[in-house]
Design an enzyme around this catalytic site. Structure first.
Site, PDB file in Angstrom:
ATOM      1  N   LEU A 182      36.524  31.279  38.339  1.00 51.42           N
ATOM      2  CA  LEU A 182      37.822  30.985  37.748  1.00 51.42           C
ATOM      3  C   LEU A 182      38.017  31.662  36.396  1.00 51.42           C
ATOM      4  O   LEU A 182      37.086  31.813  35.599  1.00 51.42           O
ATOM      5  CB  LEU A 182      37.993  29.472  37.593  1.00 51.42           C
ATOM      6  CG  LEU A 182      37.887  28.653  38.886  1.00 51.42           C
ATOM      7  CD1 LEU A 182      38.146  27.179  38.590  1.00 51.42           C
ATOM      8  CD2 LEU A 182      38.845  29.160  39.958  1.00 51.42           C
TER       9      LEU A 182
ATOM     10  N   GLU B 267      41.544  32.466  33.370  1.00 48.56           N
ATOM     11  CA  GLU B 267      42.751  31.851  32.831  1.00 48.56           C
ATOM     12  C   GLU B 267      43.920  31.923  33.812  1.00 48.56           C
ATOM     13  O   GLU B 267      44.795  31.046  33.805  1.00 48.56           O
ATOM     14  CB  GLU B 267      43.119  32.519  31.497  1.00 48.56           C
ATOM     15  CG  GLU B 267      44.353  31.943  30.820  1.00 48.56           C
ATOM     16  CD  GLU B 267      44.252  30.453  30.542  1.00 48.56           C
ATOM     17  OE1 GLU B 267      45.310  29.789  30.529  1.00 48.56           O
ATOM     18  OE2 GLU B 267      43.133  29.941  30.335  1.00 48.56           O
TER      19      GLU B 267
ATOM     20  N   HIS C 133      43.779  31.487  37.113  1.00 50.69           N
ATOM     21  CA  HIS C 133      43.644  30.305  37.961  1.00 50.69           C
ATOM     22  C   HIS C 133      44.023  29.028  37.201  1.00 50.69           C
ATOM     23  O   HIS C 133      44.728  28.158  37.709  1.00 50.69           O
ATOM     24  CB  HIS C 133      42.195  30.159  38.455  1.00 50.69           C
ATOM     25  CG  HIS C 133      41.699  31.287  39.288  1.00 50.69           C
ATOM     26  ND1 HIS C 133      40.704  32.134  38.860  1.00 50.69           N
ATOM     27  CD2 HIS C 133      42.034  31.702  40.537  1.00 50.69           C
ATOM     28  CE1 HIS C 133      40.453  33.025  39.803  1.00 50.69           C
ATOM     29  NE2 HIS C 133      41.243  32.790  40.829  1.00 50.69           N
TER      30      HIS C 133
ATOM     31  N   LYS D 268      50.313  37.730  40.947  1.00 48.52           N
ATOM     32  CA  LYS D 268      49.430  38.891  40.867  1.00 48.52           C
ATOM     33  C   LYS D 268      49.081  39.408  42.260  1.00 48.52           C
ATOM     34  O   LYS D 268      49.072  40.611  42.509  1.00 48.52           O
ATOM     35  CB  LYS D 268      48.170  38.525  40.067  1.00 48.52           C
ATOM     36  CG  LYS D 268      47.236  39.698  39.818  1.00 48.52           C
ATOM     37  CD  LYS D 268      46.097  39.655  40.800  1.00 48.52           C
ATOM     38  CE  LYS D 268      45.154  40.821  40.587  1.00 48.52           C
ATOM     39  NZ  LYS D 268      44.083  40.820  41.604  1.00 48.52           N
TER      40      LYS D 268
END
Length: 293
Positions: A36, A38, A40, A159
């Protein structure tokens, strides 16, 4: 901060989600493959703001990796992920083993005997063409997660834009009853989109990788200046990437923002610029919305 509680089995997750909903809570789901960052965590925080309960899946899905891709070396650190999710307000982490997800049927995942979700034409272009079978694996595992978690809302980053559009279409057409919520791409200060695969980049490659964002900005700036010829925007993106020796572009495309069909010119519908490239040996993707009158 205490790590988020761990849930291993789909049945356990379904029972937990149904209990939350009986208590009157909206359930938000954030699907991830772990490692993970930032990006996520921004999805988790958005889900936390909008839902009474939040579950995050951490599952490196083997069926979306092609031959020769990085399934075995994909970064995994569940302990770290759970601590970050605890800080972000996640109520439960769903971290099944492969057998938990795929053990209910034919265990040979390459077998033609298993049932998969076909992503349709959207799954065959761009990333689907470069990574055959990838979106079949993505659509299948997300359908399984929707069935296990029974969420009211599911959060996906822009993204991975093509993935987002496929999941939105699947949820709508297969009547899942899940609201798929798109969330903005999170970037480093220099513009590079956050990705778990950025960890593979050397310092020199990390510097070079910003070329993808510069390429997208070149297309955005041309469109904002009045350029409507989509091929000129694509050539501008390609030229920015090729000016960086460590970057090998695979495609740069201007597409309809919904159908992902390649455009000849910008016009009456929203458009998106897509880009994919190798930086050293690491493959990265990115995208940006183009100005829309």
């Amino acid at each position: 901060m205490t790590p988020s509680p761990l849930v291993r089995g789909p049945r356990e997750l379904r029972e937990l989600s149904r209990r939350w909903r009986r208590e009157g809570a909206l359930v938000g789901l954030v699907p991830t493959m772990g490692a993970l960052h930032e990006g996520h965590l921004s999805l988790v925080r958005r889900a936390r703001e909008e839902c009474g309960r939040v579950v995050v899946s951490v599952f490196v899905n083997p069926t979306q990796f092609g031959e020769g891709e990085d399934f075995e070396r994909y970064p995994r650190d569940l302990g770290r992920d759970r601590r970050l999710l605890g800080e972000a307000g996640c109520d439960a982490v769903f971290a099944p083993a492969v057998e938990d997800m795929y053990g209910g049927g034919t265990t040979d995942l390459s077998s033609g005997e298993r049932v998969f979700v076909d992503a349709g034409r959207l799954g065959e272009v761009w990333e689907g063409r470069e990574r055959p079978g990838h979106f079949r694996g993505v659509a299948t595992v997300v359908a399984m997660l929707f069935n296990a978690a029974e969420p009211d809302r599911a959060y996906f980053g822009e993204k991975d834009y093509q993935q987002l559009k496929i999941i939105q279409k699947m949820a709508r057409e297969l009547l899942f009853g899940v609201e798929v919520v798109p969330c903005p791409t999170v970037r480093d200060p220099d513009g590079l989109a956050l990705s778990s695969r950025n960890a593979y980049l050397s310092a020199e490659e990390r510097r070079a990788a910003v070329a993808l964002w510069r390429a997208l900005r070149a297309a955005v700036d041309l469109a904002r200046g009045g350029e409507r010829d989509a091929r000129r925007l694509e050539r501008a993106m390609e030229e920015v990437c090729r000016a960086e020796p460590l970057v090998r572009p695979q495609y740069a495309a201007v597409v309809d923002a919904e159908t992902l069909e390649r455009l000849r010119e910008l016009g009456g519908r929203p458009a998106r610029a897509l880009i994919a490239a190798y930086v050293g040996e690491t493959r990265l993707i990115d995208n940006a919305a183009l100005p829309f009158p």
